[in-house]
Design an enzyme around this catalytic site. Sequence first.
Site, PDB file in Angstrom:
ATOM      1  N   CYS A  88      15.412 -16.301  88.450  1.00 11.21           N
ATOM      2  CA  CYS A  88      14.801 -17.036  87.333  1.00 11.21           C
ATOM      3  C   CYS A  88      14.907 -18.543  87.522  1.00 11.21           C
ATOM      4  O   CYS A  88      14.617 -19.305  86.607  1.00 11.21           O
ATOM      5  CB  CYS A  88      15.414 -16.617  86.005  1.00 11.21           C
ATOM      6  SG  CYS A  88      17.170 -16.989  85.877  1.00 11.21           S
ATOM      7  N   HIS A  98      13.816 -33.173  85.658  1.00 11.84           N
ATOM      8  CA  HIS A  98      12.871 -32.984  84.567  1.00 11.84           C
ATOM      9  C   HIS A  98      11.447 -33.278  85.035  1.00 11.84           C
ATOM     10  O   HIS A  98      10.501 -32.587  84.677  1.00 11.84           O
ATOM     11  CB  HIS A  98      13.265 -33.904  83.412  1.00 11.84           C
ATOM     12  CG  HIS A  98      12.511 -33.571  82.193  1.00 11.84           C
ATOM     13  ND1 HIS A  98      12.844 -32.509  81.384  1.00 11.84           N
ATOM     14  CD2 HIS A  98      11.394 -34.103  81.677  1.00 11.84           C
ATOM     15  CE1 HIS A  98      11.971 -32.431  80.425  1.00 11.84           C
ATOM     16  NE2 HIS A  98      11.077 -33.385  80.565  1.00 11.84           N
TER      17      HIS A  98
HETATM   18  C1  PEP Z   1      19.188 -22.026  87.355  1.00 18.35           C
HETATM   19  O1  PEP Z   1      20.263 -22.623  87.469  1.00 18.35           O
HETATM   20  O2  PEP Z   1      18.453 -21.714  88.317  1.00 18.35           O
HETATM   21  C2  PEP Z   1      18.687 -21.659  86.019  1.00 18.35           C
HETATM   22  C3  PEP Z   1      17.649 -20.871  85.860  1.00 18.35           C
HETATM   23  O3  PEP Z   1      19.340 -22.207  84.954  1.00 18.35           O
HETATM   24  P1  PEP Z   1      19.152 -23.735  84.468  1.00 18.35           P
HETATM   25  O4  PEP Z   1      18.060 -24.362  85.292  1.00 18.35           O
HETATM   26  O5  PEP Z   1      18.804 -23.662  83.028  1.00 18.35           O
HETATM   27  O6  PEP Z   1      20.506 -24.297  84.738  1.00 18.35           O
END
Ligand code: PEP
Length: 562
Positions: free
Chosen positions: A487, A188
């Site tokens: 992403c 975080h």
């Molecule tokens: C990831 O795992 O890279 C992702 C985009 O999903 P999250 O960070 O929400 O698990």
Amino acid sequence: MSERFTGVGVSAGRVIGPVRRMPEPITAPADGAPLPAGVSAEEESARLAEATQAVAAGLKERAAAATGDAAAVLKATALMASDRTLLKSATKLVATGTCAESAIWEAADAVATQLAALGGYMAERATDVLDVRARIVAQLRGVPAPGIPDSDEPFVLCAVDLAPADTATLDPARVLALVTSDGGPQSHTAIIARSLGLPAIVAARGTVALADGDVVFVDGIDGTVVRGPGSAESALAEAYASRVPLPEFDGTGRLADGHRVPLLANVGSGADAVEAAAAGAQGVGLLRTEFCFLSRDTEPTREEQVEAYRAVFDAFGGAKVVVRTLDAGADKPLPFLTDDSEPNPALGVRGYRTDAAVPGVLARQLAAIAEAADGSTAEVWTMAPMISTPAEAAAFAGMCAEAGLKTPGVMVEVPSAALMARQLASEVDFASIGTNDLTQYTMAADRQLGALAELNDPWQPAVLHLVKATCDGGAAVQGDPRPVGVCGEAAADPALAVVLVGLGVATLSMNRRALPAVAAILKTVDLPGAQRIAGLALGAGSADEARGAVRAELPELDVFGL
Ligand code: PEP
Ligand code: MG
């Protein structure tokens, strides 16, 4: 004599400033501890009332000086501190011979339990009561209040790690940089630092030794902290301060040769989406739908879901919005979907897998997405998190079709999905790589563990090989190559963004604040150049070697202080 600490740089920037440590959490007093010797119940009640007033006054003062979300959070906490019912029930306990600390602790516990039982908005207030309780106990003990320290001069915030509640009141005008001894690149702290544009280093072991007032140099690019900086560090900080400002993102991601790389935003709410659209994002590459409902004990109603999704679609009329279905589990538990007694939640029933454990929620969510998309001009794509097999991809595509959703996709977050990318992609219309999870599962390193931060680095060549396998798989779908986007947080690192494009990634989705930096660096290379640079990263033997080799090819990173 200067002293150097090494961690993982997760947000660029070079600054020098005094340390302020995040106070230790307040420990619980003994249950029903008696009045201190020689102190009457009246004197103890007066001490409690004084402490409560002091806390309320302090919070009010800070609320008046703050703005936006921080002011709202502080105002709500100040109100809670002035609440007479809490003080009354604590005073009653003091009258029966309990000391002030134990009395307020117990009284607040009872209030918090009642609020939690009411559910919804009231349940969320339970945390505020517990926060106020900790502040009153700190005041009684004469120790610093929990939360971000207050200071008249800008400071480098040092902590073991930061919780979401801590960062709500973090004022980027006062905090120069963040340094944590724990936490990983996907923690975080890292995400919030990038979103606030603050230099940050995580997993800097040894920085627990830094004390209030120590002067430190923080290098979020190299991942080093220097106590007692000298002229070399001052020169670096000055050079960073006089860096060429990044041009604003003009709304079109492209390489030097004009090759288009749409730059999209990761959002968790309608409000985020409005800000992302204002920052020029070309669409949404990841709507984390679980963020709309994280504090909920019960499944959100169809109306609530439609309203939340429509707010995002409305901000991006005419543009692409990729909705991710609820990704519950591990670090994002949703009580109505996940089982908190699993021994290994990251390897458990999370993401798409919850559909088998709690059937119905996913189908109802897809129906709500379809209803929200209906009548909106946004181009809605829908993807499932944590897909591991082609059969799961096919089943999800079937569910999307049933709900009337036209463009189904999958997230590639598990090595099996990357290795089977061609078969997986041929079941759906697109794939999006979640590098945060793909890194944790490839390296078998919990993304929340600071001790494993070096493994948990998307620059690890093994992760990059899997990104390439995914792009190659998408491109190999017979007759109709499938686009592969990224992403995860990797897309927000401008140097890594070049590598990802060189590996065949079509779109990059990131926090809106990363858009100008990524756009500026992409513009400095053409496609063959990006492919050559990606080859250097793939050929490296370690994450550091890959990062070093790539950064040496991108001189503009230094010009912009990235
Ligand atoms: C990831 O795992 O890279 C992702 C985009 O999903 P999250 O960070 O929400 O698990
Ligand atoms: Mg993920």
